[in-house]
Design an enzyme around this catalytic site. Structure first.
Site, short mmCIF file in Angstrom:
data_model
loop_
_atom_site.label_atom_id
_atom_site.label_comp_id
_atom_site.label_asym_id
_atom_site.label_seq_id
_atom_site.Cartn_x
_atom_site.Cartn_y
_atom_site.Cartn_z
N CYS A 74 61.24 24.03 -37.75
CA CYS A 74 61.95 24.73 -36.68
C CYS A 74 61.04 25.75 -36.00
O CYS A 74 61.01 25.84 -34.77
CB CYS A 74 63.21 25.41 -37.23
SG CYS A 74 64.52 24.22 -37.63
N GLN A 116 64.41 28.95 -43.39
CA GLN A 116 62.96 29.20 -43.30
C GLN A 116 62.19 27.93 -42.95
O GLN A 116 61.04 27.77 -43.33
CB GLN A 116 62.46 29.79 -44.63
CG GLN A 116 62.82 31.25 -44.82
CD GLN A 116 62.09 32.16 -43.84
OE1 GLN A 116 61.00 31.85 -43.35
NE2 GLN A 116 62.68 33.31 -43.53
N SER A 117 62.82 27.04 -42.21
CA SER A 117 62.18 25.77 -41.87
C SER A 117 60.87 25.98 -41.10
O SER A 117 60.84 26.65 -40.06
CB SER A 117 63.15 24.95 -41.01
OG SER A 117 62.46 23.94 -40.32
N ASN A 118 59.81 25.39 -41.61
CA ASN A 118 58.53 25.41 -40.90
C ASN A 118 58.60 24.55 -39.65
O ASN A 118 57.98 24.85 -38.63
CB ASN A 118 57.41 24.90 -41.80
CG ASN A 118 57.20 25.78 -43.01
OD1 ASN A 118 56.97 26.98 -42.89
ND2 ASN A 118 57.30 25.19 -44.20
#
Ligand SMILES: *Cc1c(COP(=O)(O)O)cnc(C)c1O
Length: 330
Positions: A69, A65-67
Site C-alpha cells: 500500500c 502496515q502493508s508495504n
C-alpha cells in the site's frame, strides 16, 4: 521507477560461522528509498497499465502496515495519480504515526480503515465503493489486488529473473535454489515464470508468512492463469513447457503464531544478521523467511549446494511498529 539492477551480495561471515551453502542476498530492499522493496517491481507494470488505460487513480488494499500500500501510494504520487488505500484494522493512536502508515499519510492518498471482519467479508464492496466515489470526482480508478499480485504484476519478477541471470554470470555462480518470502504469491509466481525461462536449472522456494501451502499453490496457479489469458503470446514465448504449476515449491512451517506475529527466535536472528553482516530484515516477511531458510539448511535441505540465493524483498518501514518487542532483545 525501481532502481535496478539491485546488488547481489554474499553473506560471507555468516557462511564462515555456519558452513553450508553460501547465501547470496538479492538486495531488492534497495529498489528505492521510499519505493523500496519488491512491490515497486510489480507496480512498474501495473502503473504502465493504468497510464495506458487512461486511469487517473489507483485503489489497493492491505494490512495496516502493508508495504504494498505504501509503495502504491508513492507510485501514485510520483505519477500524479490519485490513490485510495483500503486498510485492514483500526489504527491505535500510536500507530497513526508509525512506519508505512506515517508514509501513507505524507503521500496524500485517502485511506479507509476497516475491522478485520468487515474487510474479510466485504473487500469487493469496499473496492467498488472507492471506485465509484473516485469516478464521481472524475477519476477513473484501476483496482489493484492485494500485494499487486496479478497477471500484470507478475512481469516485475520475470524481469527480475533476467536481472538475476546476469548477476549469476557476473559473479560466476550457478545456484540451484532461490528462496523468497511469500505473502500474496506474485513475487514467487514471477520468479517461477522468469527463472524457468532464464535460469532453468534453478528451483524457486517460497517460505509462506501467512496462510498455508495449499492456499499458495492455488493462488499462484490463479496468477499464472490470469497472466496466460492476458498475455497469451508473450507467455508462450517465455513458457513453452506449460508446466509452471509443477514448479510451485512452498516451504511451510514458519508462519509461527500468525501473519505479522513474530517470535523471539526470529527477532534474535534479525539482531544477529544486523550485527554480523550489517543487513536488516523485517519481522513480517524477510525475517521470518530467512529464519525459515536457516532452519531448513540445518535440517539438511540444501546440503549439497554451494551457492544459494535469498531475495531480500524489503519491508524496513514495517520494522518500526515492533520497537517495543525489539527493545526486549536489543
Ligand atoms: C509483500 C512482501 C513480500 C511478499 O511478496 P508477495 O509477492 O506478496 O508474495 C515479501 N517481503 C516484503 C517485505 C513484502 O512487503
Amino acid at each position: 521507477m525501481a532502481h535496478t539492477p539491485t546488488p547481489l551480495q554474499p553473506l560471507r561471515r555468516l557462511h564462515a560461522e555456519r558452513g553450508g551453502p553460501l547465501i547470496w542476498l538479492k538486495r531488492d530492499d534497495m529498489t528505492g528509498s521510499i519505493l523500496s522493496g519488491n512491490k515497486v517491481r510489480k507496480l512498474e507494470f501495473i502503473a504502465a497499465k493504468a497510464k495506458s488505460g487512461g486511469f487517473t487513480a489507483l485503489i489497493t488494499c492491505g494490512g495496516m502496515q502493508s508495504n504494498h500500500c505504501r509503495a502504491t501510494a508513492f507510485v501514485a504520487a510520483q505519477l500524479g495519480l490519485k490513490c485510495h488505500l483500503i486498510l485492514r484494522g483500526e489504527p491505535a493512536d500510536k500507530s497513526m504515526a508509525e512506519g508505512n502508515l506515517l508514509l501513507n499519510r505524507l503521500s496524500g492518498c485517502s485511506i479507509s480503515f476497516h475491522s478485520t471482519a468487515e474487510y474479510n467479508a466485504h473487500l469487493p464492496d469496499l473496492f467498488a465503493a472507492a471506485e465509484s466515489r473516485l469516478q464521481d470526482q472524475g477519476f477513473p480508478a484501476l483496482k489493484i489486488p492485494t500485494g499487486g499480485s496479478n497477471g500484470d504484476g507478475i512481469w516485475g519478477y520475470i524481469a527480475a529473473s533476467e536481472e538475476l541471470c546476469s548477476d549469476f554470470r557476473h559473479h560466476h555462480i550457478q545456484p540451484r535454489s532461490l528462496v523468497v518470502a511469500t505473502g500474496s504469491g506474485g513475487t514467487q509466481a514471477g520468479l517461477i515464470a522468469g527463472m524457468s525461462h532464464f535460469v532453468p536449472q534453478l528451483s524457486v522456494y517460497g517460505v509462506n508468512v501467512c496462510d498455508d501451502a495449499a492456499y499458495f499453490h492455488h493462488k499462484i496457479e490463479k496468477d499464472f492463469d490470469e497472466w496466460h489469458n492476458q498475455y497469451r503470446d508473450h507467455a508462450k514465448q517465455l513458457d513453452s513447457s506449460n508446466v509452471l504449476t509443477e514448479k510451485i515449491n512452498i516451504i511451510e512451517g514458519y508462519v509461527g503464531d500468525g501473519y505479522g506475529l513474530v517470535s523471539h527466535d526470529v527477532l534474535k536472528m534479525m539482531q544477529k544478521l544486523s550485527r554480523l553482516e550489517g543487513v536488516v530484515f523485517d519481522p513480517v516477511y524477510t525475517g521470518k523467511a530467512f529464519h525459515g531458510l536457516l532452519a531448513e539448511i540445518d535440517k539438511g535441505r540444501f546440503k549439497d549446494e554451494r551457492d544459494l540465493v535469498f531475495v531480500h524483498t524489503g519491508g524496513l518501514f514495517g520494522l518500526f511498529p515492533y520497537a517495543d518487542q525489539l527493545a526486549t532483545i536489543v
